[in-house]
Design a protein around this motif. Sequence first.
Motif, PDB file in Angstrom:
ATOM      1  N   ILE A  27       0.842  -1.198   0.000  1.00  0.00           N
ATOM      2  CA  ILE A  27       0.000   0.000   0.000  1.00  0.00           C
ATOM      3  C   ILE A  27       0.863   1.229   0.000  1.00  0.00           C
ATOM      4  O   ILE A  27       1.779   1.374   0.818  1.00  0.00           O
ATOM      5  N   ALA A  94      -8.719   5.346  -4.246  1.00  0.00           N
ATOM      6  CA  ALA A  94      -7.667   4.346  -4.384  1.00  0.00           C
ATOM      7  C   ALA A  94      -7.540   3.910  -5.830  1.00  0.00           C
ATOM      8  O   ALA A  94      -8.517   3.891  -6.574  1.00  0.00           O
ATOM      9  N   GLY A  96      -5.993   0.589  -7.789  1.00  0.00           N
ATOM     10  CA  GLY A  96      -5.458  -0.715  -7.403  1.00  0.00           C
ATOM     11  C   GLY A  96      -5.440  -1.746  -8.502  1.00  0.00           C
ATOM     12  O   GLY A  96      -5.552  -2.943  -8.212  1.00  0.00           O
ATOM     13  N   ARG A 105       2.575  -5.976  -6.640  1.00  0.00           N
ATOM     14  CA  ARG A 105       1.201  -5.500  -6.548  1.00  0.00           C
ATOM     15  C   ARG A 105       1.141  -4.432  -5.478  1.00  0.00           C
ATOM     16  O   ARG A 105       1.332  -4.718  -4.289  1.00  0.00           O
ATOM     17  N   VAL A 107      -1.313  -1.238  -4.208  1.00  0.00           N
ATOM     18  CA  VAL A 107      -2.500  -0.383  -4.281  1.00  0.00           C
ATOM     19  C   VAL A 107      -2.109   0.988  -3.745  1.00  0.00           C
ATOM     20  O   VAL A 107      -1.464   1.087  -2.706  1.00  0.00           O
ATOM     21  N   THR A 108      -2.487   2.021  -4.464  1.00  0.00           N
ATOM     22  CA  THR A 108      -2.104   3.345  -3.985  1.00  0.00           C
ATOM     23  C   THR A 108      -3.344   4.174  -3.692  1.00  0.00           C
ATOM     24  O   THR A 108      -4.369   4.060  -4.375  1.00  0.00           O
TER      25      THR A 108
ATOM     26  N   ILE B  27      -5.140  -5.639   2.494  1.00  0.00           N
ATOM     27  CA  ILE B  27      -6.098  -4.820   1.756  1.00  0.00           C
ATOM     28  C   ILE B  27      -7.397  -5.572   1.588  1.00  0.00           C
ATOM     29  O   ILE B  27      -7.409  -6.715   1.117  1.00  0.00           O
ATOM     30  N   ASP B  69      -8.118  -6.889  -9.707  1.00  0.00           N
ATOM     31  CA  ASP B  69      -8.249  -5.456  -9.508  1.00  0.00           C
ATOM     32  C   ASP B  69      -9.224  -5.203  -8.365  1.00  0.00           C
ATOM     33  O   ASP B  69     -10.011  -6.073  -8.001  1.00  0.00           O
ATOM     34  N   LEU B  70      -9.186  -3.992  -7.845  1.00  0.00           N
ATOM     35  CA  LEU B  70     -10.086  -3.666  -6.733  1.00  0.00           C
ATOM     36  C   LEU B  70     -11.543  -3.803  -7.150  1.00  0.00           C
ATOM     37  O   LEU B  70     -12.360  -4.367  -6.418  1.00  0.00           O
TER      38      LEU B  70
END
Lengths: 243, 243
Positions: A27, A94, A96, A105, A107-108, B27, B69-70
């Motif tokens: 993250i 976010a 991701g 991987r 997620v930002t 996450i 993906d999210l």
Amino acid sequence: MLASKLQERKDVKTVLRQLKSDGVIGISVDCVIFGFDDNELKVLMIKSDMEQFEGKWSLLGDLVHRNEDLDEAAYRILKERTGMSDVYLEQVRAFGDVIRHPAARVVTIAYCSLINIRQHRLEKHDNELQWHKVSMGLDMAFDHPRILNACHEWLQKRVQEHPLGFSLLPQKFSLRELQNLYEAILEVKLDRRNFRKKFFSMNLLDDTNEYEFDVPHRPGKLYKFNYEKYLSQERRKFMGIDF
Amino acid sequence: MLASKLQERKDVKTVLRQLKSDGVIGISVDCVIFGFDDNELKVLMIKSDMEQFEGKWSLLGDLVHRNEDLDEAAYRILKERTGMSDVYLEQVRAFGDVIRHPAARVVTIAYCSLINIRQHRLEKHDNELQWHKVSMGLDMAFDHPRILNACHEWLQKRVQEHPLGFSLLPQKFSLRELQNLYEAILEVKLDRRNFRKKFFSMNLLDDTNEYEFDVPHRPGKLYKFNYEKYLSQERRKFMGIDF
DNA sequence: GCAAAAGTGTTGGAAATACACCCATGT
DNA sequence: ACATGGGTGTATTTCCAACACTTTTGC
């Protein structure tokens, strides 16, 4: 100072490697820091640390530490990279996608920050930290074009429903500067008289009784934004479906 | 079915333990699924899996897989928990306070989903999955009260600038139903005549020439939302600072 | 005096609000 | 017949958009 910077970078890479081998998701926080200068909306960027993105520009980001909230991480990154604090900062959203980061991987969480370029002179210049026009198509790392774009759209909306814009201006500003700011952010031309009427009728500005100087034309009055007045006002009630 | 559910829970706990021991951040995605029934805004919740939250209600969430993906994760969770797909779903924001999850550091991305309760009968009932009034102060796990609240506010804003609301209604609906929906979401009372005028003037509704039936009063006309009309319309241009 | 931006009012149209009566149906 | 919500129109007000001339300053 430089040594600690390098140290920090190494840690990031170590953590990234660890994340990759573990198959765990990292993250990060990316700060999209807007400024306003020369009647242009600007954004702070650095040269990317990553080999894969050599020469490309990057937003100010870092992995989130285990013991800090997301907001704290955003403030920390801002402070570390620019030396600035006490700036406006808000989470946008976010990003991701699986493929957004080449090393692992990650997620930002994107944060928008608004600062007054003149008041906060850049104290650091690591990684060629500097201001860039938002409109100019920069060569960016990661999915940062998408993030920057989302943050710009966020700003366009947000600045119309909340008085953020003043964070981008000096404490005392002329109405022309305020209008230039809105025109730059929204990318529209506005009618000067209607714009003035609008802001005066909102009763948020205090007249400082001071004037611009060193301008090659009639100097304008300078105003200050009064946040207390804003808070004490009735917020507009709902309705008026708007699609 | 139950066995696989239990299996899944175990995996979650295993991963959480791993995350904790590694000092890495997890996450997750939490889905806030709104429905509309009985003139009330409802939200889907389950009984929490976590021992610490025994008896408390929880949003539908799960850890994000490394290769999805999210958005995909959000759709997966929705599908796994409710059997539903083809629903409206949009990211709201991330919640990442250090202390928000008792077992480990987990950042969660909140998604809002809007579904038509009648059209999608619940096919699963694991963990006492059921609809709850949004307004009713439920006893919730984690920081889910805060997330639900943020999503409700998001919905209130979003529903006024984009025609999401129709996802919560049957394909054919009366204007009264539409108005009840807006009143429930926005928590206001609206004038019936002005509301009708407003929506008719937006030219988004197709008259079906059908009527309500089985109502103990004069039946209302049924309309359908026409998304093509919406798309083909000029979007309202900017300006009108709104604070 | 000239260039450049500051400052200022009015008007017409569109949209929002407030408001009251008759109509169609089920009981 | 009556209770319930469906359906409609108008007057008022508020907000937005368009628009042009005079003033002050630096050069």
